[in-house]
Design an enzyme around this catalytic site. Structure first.
Site, PDB file in Angstrom:
ATOM      1  N   LYS A 115       0.828  -1.222   0.000  1.00  8.05           N
ATOM      2  CA  LYS A 115       0.000   0.000   0.000  1.00  8.05           C
ATOM      3  C   LYS A 115       0.848   1.252   0.000  1.00  8.05           C
ATOM      4  CE  LYS A 115      -4.388  -1.695   0.723  1.00  8.05           C
ATOM      5  NZ  LYS A 115      -5.703  -1.725   1.269  1.00  8.05           N
ATOM      6  N   LYS A 197      -4.347 -11.392  -7.315  1.00  8.14           N
ATOM      7  CA  LYS A 197      -5.692 -11.672  -6.801  1.00  8.14           C
ATOM      8  C   LYS A 197      -6.713 -10.674  -7.363  1.00  8.14           C
ATOM      9  CE  LYS A 197      -6.269  -9.064  -2.585  1.00  8.14           C
ATOM     10  NZ  LYS A 197      -7.074  -8.930  -1.421  1.00  8.14           N
ATOM     11  N   LYS A 200     -10.701  -5.202  -5.454  1.00  9.91           N
ATOM     12  CA  LYS A 200     -11.633  -4.123  -5.786  1.00  9.91           C
ATOM     13  C   LYS A 200     -10.901  -2.855  -6.202  1.00  9.91           C
ATOM     14  CE  LYS A 200     -13.163  -4.177  -0.959  1.00  9.91           C
ATOM     15  NZ  LYS A 200     -12.252  -3.447  -0.086  1.00  9.91           N
TER      16      LYS A 200
HETATM   17  P1  ATP Z   1      -8.328  -3.764  -1.880  1.00 10.85           P
HETATM   18  O1  ATP Z   1      -8.216  -3.979  -3.357  1.00 10.85           O
HETATM   19  O2  ATP Z   1      -8.910  -2.432  -1.504  1.00 10.85           O
HETATM   20  O3  ATP Z   1      -7.105  -4.156  -1.119  1.00 10.85           O
HETATM   21  P2  ATP Z   1      -9.676  -6.273  -1.568  1.00 10.85           P
HETATM   22  O4  ATP Z   1     -10.550  -6.548  -2.743  1.00 10.85           O
HETATM   23  O5  ATP Z   1      -8.401  -6.984  -1.502  1.00 10.85           O
HETATM   24  O6  ATP Z   1      -9.477  -4.732  -1.417  1.00 10.85           O
HETATM   25  P3  ATP Z   1     -10.340  -6.384   1.235  1.00 10.85           P
HETATM   26  O7  ATP Z   1     -11.219  -5.311   1.753  1.00 10.85           O
HETATM   27  O8  ATP Z   1      -8.878  -6.299   1.508  1.00 10.85           O
HETATM   28  O9  ATP Z   1     -10.570  -6.565  -0.332  1.00 10.85           O
HETATM   29  O10 ATP Z   1     -10.868  -7.772   1.727  1.00 10.85           O
HETATM   30  C1  ATP Z   1     -12.132  -8.084   2.263  1.00 10.85           C
HETATM   31  C2  ATP Z   1     -12.201  -9.583   2.463  1.00 10.85           C
HETATM   32  O11 ATP Z   1     -12.262 -10.256   1.207  1.00 10.85           O
HETATM   33  C3  ATP Z   1     -10.985 -10.176   3.190  1.00 10.85           C
HETATM   34  O12 ATP Z   1     -11.379 -11.202   4.055  1.00 10.85           O
HETATM   35  C4  ATP Z   1     -10.144 -10.688   2.065  1.00 10.85           C
HETATM   36  O13 ATP Z   1      -9.263 -11.692   2.473  1.00 10.85           O
HETATM   37  C5  ATP Z   1     -11.207 -11.196   1.099  1.00 10.85           C
HETATM   38  N1  ATP Z   1     -10.742 -11.157  -0.274  1.00 10.85           N
HETATM   39  C6  ATP Z   1     -10.361 -10.059  -0.958  1.00 10.85           C
HETATM   40  N2  ATP Z   1     -10.014 -10.367  -2.212  1.00 10.85           N
HETATM   41  C7  ATP Z   1     -10.176 -11.709  -2.327  1.00 10.85           C
HETATM   42  C8  ATP Z   1      -9.979 -12.638  -3.383  1.00 10.85           C
HETATM   43  N3  ATP Z   1      -9.559 -12.252  -4.558  1.00 10.85           N
HETATM   44  N4  ATP Z   1     -10.246 -13.938  -3.158  1.00 10.85           N
HETATM   45  C9  ATP Z   1     -10.693 -14.339  -1.956  1.00 10.85           C
HETATM   46  N5  ATP Z   1     -10.904 -13.521  -0.921  1.00 10.85           N
HETATM   47  C10 ATP Z   1     -10.642 -12.224  -1.083  1.00 10.85           C
END
Ligand code: ATP
Ligand code: LTN
Length: 335
Positions: A115, A197, A200
Site C-alpha cells: 500500500k 488476486k 476491488k
Molecule cells: P483492496 O483492493 O482495496 O485491497 P480487496 O478486494 O483486496 O481490497 P479487502 O477489503 O482487503 O478486499 O478484503 C475483504 C475480504 O475479502 C478479506 O477477508 C479478504 O481476504 C477477502 N478477499 C479479498 N479479495 C479476495 C480474493 N480475490 N479472493 C478471496 N478472498 C478475497
C-alpha cells in the site's frame, strides 16, 4: 452471551466496489458461520481512512456495504453487523496495543509495503499501524475465530503475537484467535492476470466481477477471461486462468474441482466460460435483488445500525474495562 458460545469477528473495508473475490472468499463463509458462532461483522471505516477518501462517498459506501452484508444472507439481529467507528473501543484498544507492538513487526507487513508503494504521496502513520487496529478489532470481542482470505494471514499472526505478549505480561486477558480460511474461493484471481488476486482496487474493470455487475457484464467478463492454448478444462497450476475459473465455478455451484473437470471433459473453453458466467449470475442476481429491496427500507437499516452499535459497544466495553485496569489506568471514582 451464552456460556461457551464461540465468538467470531470479521470485517471489510468500504473502499471500492466489492468483487466476486470478496463474496466467495469472505461474505459467503460469513453467512454459513453465522449459525455456529456469536458473530461480529464490522464495516471497518476507521481502516478506510488510512487511504484518502471522499467523505460523502465513504459514508455512502459504508452504508451500502452494511446493507450488502444483510443482502448476502446474514441475519442482522442474530449476527452483530455494525460500523467500527460507532464503537470507540476499537480506537482505544488500538492505542493501547500500539504500545505492545514493535516497529520491526509492522515493518515486515507485506500489505503495508504494497500500500505504501501504491500511495507513495500519503504514507501515513495510520497505514503503518493498520494491523494494530485490526488486532484491536479482533481482541476487543475475544474472538475465537476470524474468517479471512489468505492475504490477511500475516495480520492475523501478528494479532496472535500481540495477544500472547499482552497475556504473558498481564495474565489471560485475550482469547487467542484462529484464522478460518474457507475451503473454496480462498483466493480468487484476476480474470485478466491470474497471477494477481481479484481486487476491488484493480484499475482494469475487466479484471474483476463486481457484486453489482449486471448479467451481460458478468457474461462478457467471463467470456474475456484470460486462459491458455491448451484447450482442456484441467485444475492445474500450469493453467492458472482455467484453474481460477474452475475455482469460481466450484464455489458458485458447490461442486469440487474434480467434478468440474469431469463435467467439461472434451468440451471447449467457450462452453466452459458460458457455464462459469451463468453460475456467477445465479449467485449474484438474488443478492442484488435483495440489496435493492433493502436499500429502500431506510427505517429498517437505521434500526440495525443503532441497535447493533449498542450491542457491539457492550461487548467491547467488557474487554476494555479489564485491559485498562491491567495496564494501570485509574478507575473512574463511583461517587
Ligand atoms: P483492496 O483492493 O482495496 O485491497 P480487496 O478486494 O483486496 O481490497 P479487502 O477489503 O482487503 O478486499 O478484503 C475483504 C475480504 O475479502 C478479506 O477477508 C479478504 O481476504 C477477502 N478477499 C479479498 N479479495 C479476495 C480474493 N480475490 N479472493 C478471496 N478472498 C478475497
Ligand atoms: N484488514 C482487513 C479488514 C479487517 C479485518 C479486521 C478482517 C479489518 N479488521 C478484523 C478480519 C478481522 C482487510 O483488508 N481485508
Amino acid at each position: 452471551m451464552i456460556d461457551n458460545e464461540k465468538v467470531l469477528f470479521s470485517g471489510m473495508q468500504a473502499t471500492g466496489n466489492l468483487t466476486l473475490g470478496n463474496y466467495l472468499g469472505a461474505l459467503k463463509n460469513w453467512v454459513k458461520l453465522s449459525d455456529e458462532y456469536l458473530c461480529f461483522y464490522s464495516v471497518v471505516d476507521l481502516h478506510s481512512i488510512t487511504v484518502r477518501q471522499d467523505p460523502a462517498e465513504l459514508r455512502k459506501r459504508a452504508r451500502a456495504l452494511l446493507t450488502l452484508y444483510i443482502a448476502a444472507g446474514i441475519d442482522p439481529f442474530k449476527a452483530c453487523i455494525y460500523f467500527q467507528s460507532h464503537v470507540s473501543g476499537h480506537a482505544e484498544l488500538s492505542w493501547i496495543l500500539n504500545c505492545f507492538t514493535y516497529m520491526g513487526e509492522l515493518n515486515r507487513m507485506t500489505q503495508f509495503k504494497d500500500k505504501s508503494a501504491k500511495h507513495a504521496d500519503n504514507i501515513n502513520a495510520g497505514l503503518f499501524t493498520y494491523p494494530v487496529l485490526m488486532a484491536a478489532d479482533i481482541l476487543l470481542y475475544q474472538a475465537d475465530v476470524v474468517p479471512v482470505g489468505v492475504d490477511q494471514m500475516q495480520h492475523l499472526e501478528l494479532t496472535r503475537d500481540i495477544a500472547q505478549r499482552f497475556n504473558g505480561i498481564f495474565g489471560d486477558i485475550f482469547t487467542i484467535p484462529e484464522a478460518y480460511i474457507g475451503k473454496q474461493g480462498a483466493k480468487i484471481m484476476s480474470l485478466q492476470d491470474p497471477s494477481k488476486k481479484m481486487s476491488k482496487s484493480d484499475e482494469n474493470p475487466n479484471a474483476s466481477i463486481y457484486l453489482m455487475d449486471d448479467t451481460d457484464t458478468i457474461m462478457r467478463k467471463c467470456k474475456r477471461a484470460v486462459t491458455d492454448s491448451l484447450a482442456v478444462v484441467a485444475y492445474s497450476d500450469d493453467q492458472p486462468g482455467v484453474k481460477n475459473l474452475i475455482d469460481i465455478y466450484s464455489s458458485c455451484t458447490n461442486k469440487t474441482p474434480a467434478e468440474v473437470e469431469k463435467e467439461f471433459e472434451g468440451k471447449g473453453y467457450g462452453d466452459f466460460k458460458m457455464a462459469v458466467g451463468e453460475s456467477v449470475v445465479s449467485v449474484l442476481k438474488p443478492l442484488q435483488d435483495r440489496y435493492y429491496e433493502l436499500s429502500k427500507d431506510k427505517a429498517y437499516i437505521d434500526k440495525v445500525i443503532k441497535e447493533n452499535a449498542e450491542k457491539a459497544d457492550y461487548y467491547a466495553q467488557k474487554t476494555l474495562r479489564k485491559v485498562k485496569k491491567k495496564v494501570g489506568f485509574p478507575e473512574v471514582p463511583r461517587i
